[in-house]
Design a protein around this motif. Structure first.
Motif, PDB file in Angstrom:
ATOM      1  N   THR A  19      -6.452   3.115   0.178  1.00  0.00           N
ATOM      2  CA  THR A  19      -6.318   2.316   1.412  1.00  0.00           C
ATOM      3  C   THR A  19      -5.948   3.129   2.649  1.00  0.00           C
ATOM      4  O   THR A  19      -6.007   2.621   3.758  1.00  0.00           O
ATOM      5  CB  THR A  19      -5.215   1.245   1.230  1.00  0.00           C
ATOM      6  N   HIS A  48       0.817  -1.230   0.000  1.00  0.00           N
ATOM      7  CA  HIS A  48       0.000   0.000   0.000  1.00  0.00           C
ATOM      8  C   HIS A  48       0.845   1.271   0.000  1.00  0.00           C
ATOM      9  O   HIS A  48       0.395   2.329   0.405  1.00  0.00           O
ATOM     10  CB  HIS A  48      -1.001   0.003   1.181  1.00  0.00           C
ATOM     11  N   THR A  63      -7.223   2.818   6.513  1.00  0.00           N
ATOM     12  CA  THR A  63      -8.256   1.778   6.637  1.00  0.00           C
ATOM     13  C   THR A  63      -7.683   0.580   7.410  1.00  0.00           C
ATOM     14  O   THR A  63      -6.569   0.648   7.930  1.00  0.00           O
ATOM     15  CB  THR A  63      -8.689   1.272   5.244  1.00  0.00           C
ATOM     16  N   VAL A  96     -12.438  -0.919   1.712  1.00  0.00           N
ATOM     17  CA  VAL A  96     -12.058  -0.012   0.631  1.00  0.00           C
ATOM     18  C   VAL A  96     -13.092  -0.082  -0.492  1.00  0.00           C
ATOM     19  O   VAL A  96     -13.554   0.936  -1.021  1.00  0.00           O
ATOM     20  CB  VAL A  96     -10.651  -0.368   0.093  1.00  0.00           C
ATOM     21  N   ILE A 113      -6.439  -1.834   6.162  1.00  0.00           N
ATOM     22  CA  ILE A 113      -5.215  -2.246   5.467  1.00  0.00           C
ATOM     23  C   ILE A 113      -4.002  -1.736   6.250  1.00  0.00           C
ATOM     24  O   ILE A 113      -2.992  -2.430   6.396  1.00  0.00           O
ATOM     25  CB  ILE A 113      -5.188  -1.690   4.016  1.00  0.00           C
ATOM     26  N   GLY A 135     -10.051  -4.965   5.392  1.00  0.00           N
ATOM     27  CA  GLY A 135      -9.609  -3.750   4.707  1.00  0.00           C
ATOM     28  C   GLY A 135      -9.997  -3.729   3.237  1.00  0.00           C
ATOM     29  O   GLY A 135     -10.438  -2.698   2.712  1.00  0.00           O
TER      30      GLY A 135
END
Ligand code: HEM
Ligand code: HEM
Ligand SMILES: [Fe+2]
Length: 454
Positions: free
Chosen positions: A318, A309, A321, A389, A323, A385
């Protein structure tokens, strides 16, 4: 344990263990709030439990770093510590500050600056503790006159970690400016100088556990540290994408942070090569598991999941989040929790009486349950995640509607986190079940390794 004063490490490790356990209580509490209902909403809301969870993490990991340093430096410099009394006072002050700061968080007494929430009085005590610590180590090395490169990398990391805390002492009214400098501490810690600390411990452990040649190991350690800095310093810009600073940070951040995993690949290869090539093996195979585990899990959690990411084109979806939580957990655990657990596992047979050098079955259960549990937690955060998203940022569903749809991932998170927490519980039990020893013990013999079949 060759020097009596090394036993001071035990007390640091004991405090680290207690705070590690407490960190997980607040982690589980934070996770439970995602599922709801939340009977503690008005007493202990999510922002408070998360803040306590992450601050306890930083405090116990740093306590572990300090204990491990007090263990390693006498061993490397072949001398007693400069002052055991100073080390113990440092621990008392540090622990009292940590607990008081956490207590203050219950009443929201903090700066609100993520991960650097400590109020000014706590920050000042942190600086004092760091000075006591660095002085003690510096005097130990100075008195002995013996200074190894491995120790140098560790000391460099610890000293720079203290220096990089200084921007966090200042208060900025402007939010953009505040965020900009926050990363000088947080990013340059975890993707810069703390990796020197990890690298120092890693080299020490590999030299001791596998009998790898010190000269070769130290040469490669420098190369790895060099790679960390080349990419890591300018890589700070991967936090500057959406914070209100000029756009040129986007390509700079994407390019340099994408190079960061190179050093982490180097570290994993370094660990693997050390154990493959050496002809001897230390009886403490459990410590070797944690050591190599740390290098490999760092490559996964920080390297691979960081890279996943770090490009602006991905991060615009992302950012902030689940993630981020996915990567934050796997990276922090692999790099900093596991290296501390490796140092503890290595030192423990000498620090306590009656323990087998090879490690106990409980110790192996603790290792595998933590590893499996953390891998499952990473998958849970990751799948949550991806769905988050898609639903929230691509389809445009509201935040809370999205949360309702991804609850199944939080059930999975709590299930896997329970496995992880049992693994940590076993580690803590294994730590405390033998009494502390304050006498010097013999070094275990390195024995020839069986030659693997081709
Ligand atoms: C041991 C090393 C690392 C640790 C402990 C670590 C830990 C973390 C943590 C805790 C966060 C969340 C910070 C916050 O929002 O306050 C974060 C964010 C981030 N990390 Fe790492 N990280 C490491 C290495 C890396 C590497 C090597 C990369 C890239 C290749 C990377 C890429 C990112 C990115 C892009 C973010 C921002 C996520 C967002 O926009 O929300 N990290 N990291
Ligand atoms: C029982 C195990 C654990 C559970 C259930 C748990 C759960 C959580 C939850 C729910 C959050 C909040 C995520 C959000 O921002 O919404 C969080 C944050 C965090 N946890 Fe844990 N955690 C656990 C163990 C750990 C461990 C062992 C580490 C590190 C070694 C860790 C490091 C972090 C970090 C760095 C954050 C902040 C991430 C961010 O801001 O993006 N946690 N944890
Ligand atoms: Fe970063």
């Amino acid at each position: 344990m060759r020097y009596k004063s090394q036993s001071v490490a035990y007390w640091y490790f004991a405090v680290a263990m207690a705070l590690f356990g407490l960190q997980l209580v607040f982690g589980l509490l934070s996770a439970a709030k995602y599922l709801g209902p939340d009977p503690l909403l008005y007493i202990l809301p999510f922002d408070v439990t998360k803040m306590i969870h992450t601050n306890l993490l930083i405090v116990w990991v740093l306590t572990g770093f300090m204990g491990a340093t007090y263990w390693m430096v006498p061993d490397e410099s072949r001398t007693e510590l400069y002052s055991v009394k100073l080390a113990l006072w440092q621990l008392v002050l540090w622990t009292a500050m940590g607990l008081a700061t956490i207590f203050g968080y219950f009443f929201r007494y903090g700066t609100g600056n993520k991960l650097l929430e400590q109020p000014l009085p706590s920050k000042i005590i942190i600086v004092v503790v760091m000075l006591m610590f660095l002085y003690n180590i510096f005097m130990t090395i100075k008195r002995s006159g013996r200074f190894t490169s491995t120790e140098g990398v560790l000391m460099g990391g610890l000293g720079l970690a203290a220096v990089l805390y200084l921007p966090a002492l200042l208060h900025y009214e402007n939010y953009v400016v505040s965020i900009f400098y926050r990363w000088w501490t947080i990013h340059l810690w975890v993707e810069g100088v703390w990796e020197m600390i990890q690298g120092g411990f890693l080299a020490y452990l590999l030299i001791r556990l596998s009998g790898a040649d010190r000269e070769v190991m130290e040469k490669w350690l420098y190369v790895i540290v060099g790679l960390v800095f080349i990419a890591g310093i300018i890589g700070t810009a991967h936090h500057y994408y959406w914070v209100g600073v000029p756009h040129y940070w986007l390509p700079i951040g994407g390019f340099f942070s994408a190079l960061e995993p190179v050093a982490l690949v180097g570290m994993a290869v370094y660990a693997y090569a050390a154990i493959r090539r050496s002809g001897v093996q230390h009886p403490n195979v459990l410590a070797l598991h944690w050591t190599v585990g740390s290098a490999v899990f760092t490559l996964f959690g920080a390297g691979l999941l960081g890279l996943a990411h770090t490009f602006p084109s991905v991060n615009k979806w992302t950012h902030g989040t689940m993630i981020t939580a996915m990567h934050g957990h796997a990276a922090f655990y692999g790099a900093y929790a596991m290296i501390v657990l490796a140092m503890i596992t290595y030192a423990l047979p000498s620090l306590t009486s009656g323990r087998r050098e090879q490690g106990s079955p409980v110790g192996y259960w603790a290792f595998w349950m933590q590893l499996g549990g953390m891998f499952g937690m990473t998958l849970s955060f990751g799948t949550a995640g991806i769905a988050q998203v898609y639903l929230e940022r691509i389809l445009g569903l509201g935040y809370l509607d999205t949360q309702l749809k991804i609850q199944v991932h939080f059930v999975m998170l709590i299930a896997t986190a329970t496995v992880f927490a049992i693994g940590v519980g076993l580690f803590i039990y294994d730590f405390f079940r033998y009494p502390v020893r304050t006498t010097i013990s013999d070094e275990p013999e390195l024995k020839p390794r069986p030659i693997p079949h081709a």
